[in-house]
Design an enzyme around this catalytic site. Structure first.
Site, short mmCIF file in Angstrom:
data_model
loop_
_atom_site.label_atom_id
_atom_site.label_comp_id
_atom_site.label_asym_id
_atom_site.label_seq_id
_atom_site.Cartn_x
_atom_site.Cartn_y
_atom_site.Cartn_z
N VAL A 16 5.10 50.04 10.85
CA VAL A 16 4.35 50.21 10.17
C VAL A 16 3.57 52.06 11.08
O VAL A 16 3.86 52.21 12.20
CB VAL A 16 2.95 49.82 10.53
CG1 VAL A 16 2.80 48.75 9.18
CG2 VAL A 16 1.52 49.45 11.48
N CYS A 17 3.29 53.07 10.87
CA CYS A 17 2.79 54.00 12.01
C CYS A 17 2.11 53.86 12.56
O CYS A 17 1.21 52.80 12.37
CB CYS A 17 2.12 55.27 10.40
SG CYS A 17 3.31 55.52 9.86
N PRO A 18 1.83 54.68 13.56
CA PRO A 18 2.67 55.22 13.97
C PRO A 18 4.31 55.62 14.00
O PRO A 18 5.35 55.75 15.09
CB PRO A 18 2.32 55.92 14.75
CG PRO A 18 1.37 55.51 16.09
CD PRO A 18 1.34 54.49 14.96
N TYR A 19 4.32 53.49 14.20
CA TYR A 19 5.40 53.63 15.25
C TYR A 19 6.85 53.81 14.66
O TYR A 19 8.33 54.21 15.31
CB TYR A 19 5.76 51.88 15.53
CG TYR A 19 3.93 51.87 16.78
CD1 TYR A 19 4.37 52.27 17.72
CD2 TYR A 19 3.17 51.01 15.54
CE1 TYR A 19 3.04 51.87 18.39
CE2 TYR A 19 2.39 51.50 16.52
CZ TYR A 19 1.46 51.41 17.63
OH TYR A 19 0.53 51.43 18.55
#
Lengths: 81, 267
Positions: A16-19
């Site tokens: 998921v964000c930010p990864y």
């Protein structure tokens, strides 16, 4: 249209964000200008945010495609070191 | 650099920045920074550089933690009163980020060992609270060619400047000689707002990271003055003095000087 063959592919399904963007950015950094990165992901928000962030960073978004109920494929060309 | 999953999470907000990225974070991880003083300035500088993932941080200070430090020296706590400040800071920094190698030096820096102590480091940060040390660190950095990020605080006012030997000014271009003992009061005599070193130390840590990254404009040839009471930042141009005693064309200071005599260097 000519088929684009990416030089590098990453699968960031499950992230998921930010990864999602962190992984995509690190992949682009490791490539040469002109090369194309293919990103497979299943987080809808990232299908919108990664192309936007990549363009902000000077890269070229070649394709954003929903390939099935859950997954997207993005093609990003590295235009800027 | 291959990041572990923990590192990807820890440094994600850095990696996302165009000016940092994975390559910039790797530069930060490979950097070695030497901090003089584990007090008001050294605590926030070390704290933020540890959070940023600077590879190696040495911190030197001879004092032990006292209750009166805790109003501003944020790496220490009631649990470390009586402990050497560098040991207290090392514990705090290691708890924040085990990636970082912290080297605690419990001693007073002197003209006899400073050049040897800083020789393996990329950048020196001055967070000392006295003029003998300030001039010693400046002269040593000029002689050794080490970038120096210098900070100072008193009452409600703070200063920051970045000295790049050979390129810009040095501390002696700004103030040729230390003031006579007793002329400028110490924080102990005059007081200091506890949050002030947080602002100035934060600015120093920012300068360090920009030097490491090679991005942005640093305070080379400039002195930044912060007035916390009026909430004013002023930038003053500091030209390099061609006849500076240490960094000028014909330096008269070629050996380090200990100005200790006559100064009160108590905390």
């Amino acid at each position: 249209m000519e088929e684009i063959v990416p030089e590098k592919r990453i699968n960031i399904k499950g992230l998921v964000c930010p990864y999602t963007f962190v992984k995509a950015k690190l992949a682009i950094e490791s490539m040469e200008v002109g090369q194309v990165l293919e990103i497979l992901l299943d987080y809808e928000e990232a299908a919108r945010s990664i192309p936007k962030s990549m363009e902000d960073h000077g890269q070229k978004v070649l394709k954003v495609e929903k390939i099935n109920d859950t997954d997207w494929i993005l093609l990003i060309r590295k235009d800027k070191e | 650099m291959d990041f572990t999953d923990d590192q990807l999470q820890r440094y994600s907000r850095h990696i996302i920045l165009p000016e940092v990225g994975g390559k910039g974070q790797a530069r930060i991880s490979n950097a070695k920074v030497f901090i003089v003083g584990a007090g008001g300035l050294g605590c926030p500088v070390g704290y933020y550089l540890t959070a940023a993932g600077v590879g190696t941080i040495a911190i030197i200070d001879n004092d032990t933690v006292e209750m009166s430090n805790l109003q501003r020296q944020i790496a220490h706590s009631v649990n470390t009163i009586g402990m050497p400040k560098v040991e207290s800071a090392k514990r705090t920094f290691e708890a924040l980020n085990p990636d970082v190698k912290i080297i605690a030096l419990q001693k007073r820096i002197s003209k006899d060992d400073i050049l040897d102590l800083i020789k393996d480091y990329d950048i020196v940060v001055d967070g000392s609270d006295n003029f003998p040390t300030r001039y010693l660190v400046n002269d040593a950095c000029v002689i050794a060619g080490k970038p120096l990020v210098s900070g100072a605080i008193l009452r409600f006012e703070g200063q920051v400047t970045t000295i790049i030997p050979g390129e810009g000014h040095c501390y002696r271009c700004l103030f040729e000689e230390p003031p006579p003992p007793g002329l400028v009061p110490s924080c102990q005599e005059a007081g200091v707002l506890g949050v002030l070193p947080g602002v100035i130390g934060g600015l120093q840590a920012t300068e360090v990271l920009k030097i490491i990254l090679g991005k942005g404009d640093i305070l080379r040839g400039e002195l930044l003055v912060y007035d916390a009471l009026k909430t004013i930042f002023r930038k003053v141009k500091v030209p390099k003095n061609p006849s500076c005693a240490v960094c000028g064309e014909n330096p008269t200071i070629t050996e380090l000087i200990d100005y200790n005599e006559g100064y009160c260097t108590m905390q």
